[in-house]
Design an enzyme around this catalytic site. Structure first.
Site, PDB file in Angstrom:
ATOM      1  N   SER A  53      -9.500   2.524   2.730  1.00  0.00           N
ATOM      2  CA  SER A  53      -8.650   3.239   2.080  1.00  0.00           C
ATOM      3  C   SER A  53      -7.527   2.097   1.210  1.00  0.00           C
ATOM      4  O   SER A  53      -6.796   2.666   0.467  1.00  0.00           O
ATOM      5  CB  SER A  53      -7.897   4.126   2.915  1.00  0.00           C
ATOM      6  OG  SER A  53      -7.026   3.244   4.005  1.00  0.00           O
ATOM      7  N   SER A 104     -10.378   0.266   6.701  1.00  0.00           N
ATOM      8  CA  SER A 104      -9.980   0.263   5.468  1.00  0.00           C
ATOM      9  C   SER A 104      -9.216  -0.735   4.723  1.00  0.00           C
ATOM     10  O   SER A 104      -9.020  -0.777   3.919  1.00  0.00           O
ATOM     11  CB  SER A 104      -8.563   1.338   5.751  1.00  0.00           C
ATOM     12  OG  SER A 104      -9.041   2.683   5.936  1.00  0.00           O
ATOM     13  N   LYS A 153       0.811  -1.045   0.013  1.00  0.00           N
ATOM     14  CA  LYS A 153       0.133  -0.026   0.068  1.00  0.00           C
ATOM     15  C   LYS A 153       0.872   1.174  -0.154  1.00  0.00           C
ATOM     16  O   LYS A 153       1.866   1.355   0.494  1.00  0.00           O
ATOM     17  CB  LYS A 153      -0.931   0.055   1.220  1.00  0.00           C
ATOM     18  CG  LYS A 153      -2.109   1.065   1.243  1.00  0.00           C
ATOM     19  CD  LYS A 153      -2.976   0.770   2.319  1.00  0.00           C
ATOM     20  CE  LYS A 153      -3.995   2.016   2.530  1.00  0.00           C
ATOM     21  NZ  LYS A 153      -4.694   1.586   3.695  1.00  0.00           N
TER      22      LYS A 153
END
Length: 380
Positions: free
Chosen positions: A157, A181, A82
């Site tokens: 996210s 997320s 990420k």
């Protein structure tokens, strides 16, 4: 025979260990697949694709030769990290134009663990600015969408990670989660999303989340793949403020055990807002409960376990965490922020210090914090 990307991560790792598949060949398969798919979609999943770096890494892993019994079953398998996590030598923008072109000099615990286990990172998956919203639409880039219906978002996210796994761009990926997320993108994309307990995965070297609810986790197409990647990421490092107890075995072994008869608490009342649940959602909920009951588990309805005032606590903490990211920025840098980030930062700056000390509140995702003009830090 199934295409390589249709195999699970563990199946791919087994082929590598047996010598039937080479890490370089597998990496090239995924790079070629990314080149064939619509680039707007691929760019929505990835913030940065490191094709050359992935090839170099695959050759390094292949040069090691057969792996021993103590090695990860995912050695040689492609993955992605990420964009909130530090990766030495690889661009890390935290989903924000403020950090465009930023290349960290160090890697964090997640990146180091993935490298030590012999996985091959294909790049950085997309995240919204500082990981704040529950959708993944970083400024100037295509949104992350679910491959099942590209008119719908992949959540956030960790939306880029979920989009990449669901589309077969990588078999398994890292994500992070403070207030949904990982779990939201997994739900949007039909995947397994695992947010482990606090202290299971180290936040070394930044430890930037004072609330303590944000942690890294795994996104995969199967429980076993998610557990295998958790085995890779789990572990403590010097300086960790807390850590989870050592497991009695591997998480992969635990995923393969029969659970026995479980008591499963369920509720279908919205937590955050007073809205009607869509009938299709209610039908899916009831079908799932019936399936669990048919498998011999005890399914028990319970009241909403979260008090409504906890939502306000969460929002306060969310705003304060955003302010920790935005307050040190210069005026010209703040001008580059998305409106939501600026608004949340200003809201957080107005919160008195005693009001921001909510040990039970959560945050929406990992966020970077500027400790100086030249060195961003990240709270993952």
């Amino acid at each position: 025979m199934a295409d390589l990307h249709d195999l699970t991560a563990l199946e791919q790792g087994a082929l590598i260990r047996s010598g039937e598949l080479d890490p370089v060949e597998l990496t090239e398969h995924y790079l070629e697949r990314a080149a064939r798919l619509p680039q707007e979609y691929v760019d929505g999943a990835f913030a940065f694709r490191d094709d050359d770096g992935a090839r170099r890494r695959a050759r390094e892993v292949a040069a090691v030769g057969p792996v021993g019994d103590g090695a990860s079953p995912l050695a040689g398998v492609p993955t992605a990290i990420k964009d909130l996590n530090l990766t030495a030598g690889t661009p890390t923008a935290f989903g924000s134009p403020v950090f465009a072109g930023h290349v960290p000099a160090v890697s964090d615990a997640v990146t180091l663990a993935i490298e030590e286990a012999g996985l091959v990172s294909l790049g950085k998956t997309a995240t919204p600015e500082f990981g704040s919203p529950c959708y993944t639409e970083p400024e100037g880039r295509p949104p992350a969408v679910t491959p099942w219906d590209t008119t719908r978002m992949a959540g956030g996210s960790s939306g880029g990670a979920a989009a990449a796994v669901a589309a077969g761009l990588v078999p398994v990926a890292h994500g992070s989660d403070g207030g949904g997320s990982i779990r939201i993108p997994a739900a949007c994309c039909g995947l397994v999303g695992l947010k482990p307990t606090r202290g299971r995965i180290s936040g070394f070297p930044m430890y930037g989340d004072p609330v303590g609810l944000s942690t890294s986790g795994t996104i995969a197409r199967s429980v076993a793949d998610a557990a295998a990647l958790l085995d890779v990421l789990a572990g403590r490092r010097a300086g960790d403020p807390s850590w989870a107890p050592e497991p009695s075995g591997t998480f992969l072994d635990a995923a393969g055990r029969e659970p026995g008869r479980l008591r499963i608490a369920v509720f279908d009342t919205p937590v955050i807002a007073d809205v009607d649940v869509d009938p299709a959602v209610t039908a899916a909920f009831e079908e799932t409960c019936a399936l669990l009951g048919s498998l011999g588990h005890a399914v028990e309805g319970v009241p909403v376990p979260i008090p409504r005032d906890a939502v306000g606590d969460f929002e306060t903490c969310w705003a304060v965490l955003t302010a920790l990211s935005t307050t040190p920025l210069a005026a010209e840098q703040r001008a580059l922020l998305r409106p939501l980030t600026r608004w949340l930062g200003e809201l957080g700056e107005a919160v008195p210090a005693p009001s921001s000390a909510w040990p039970s509140a959560g945050c929406a995702g990992s966020r970077p914090r500027r400790s100086s003009r030249s060195r961003p830090t990240t709270r993952c």
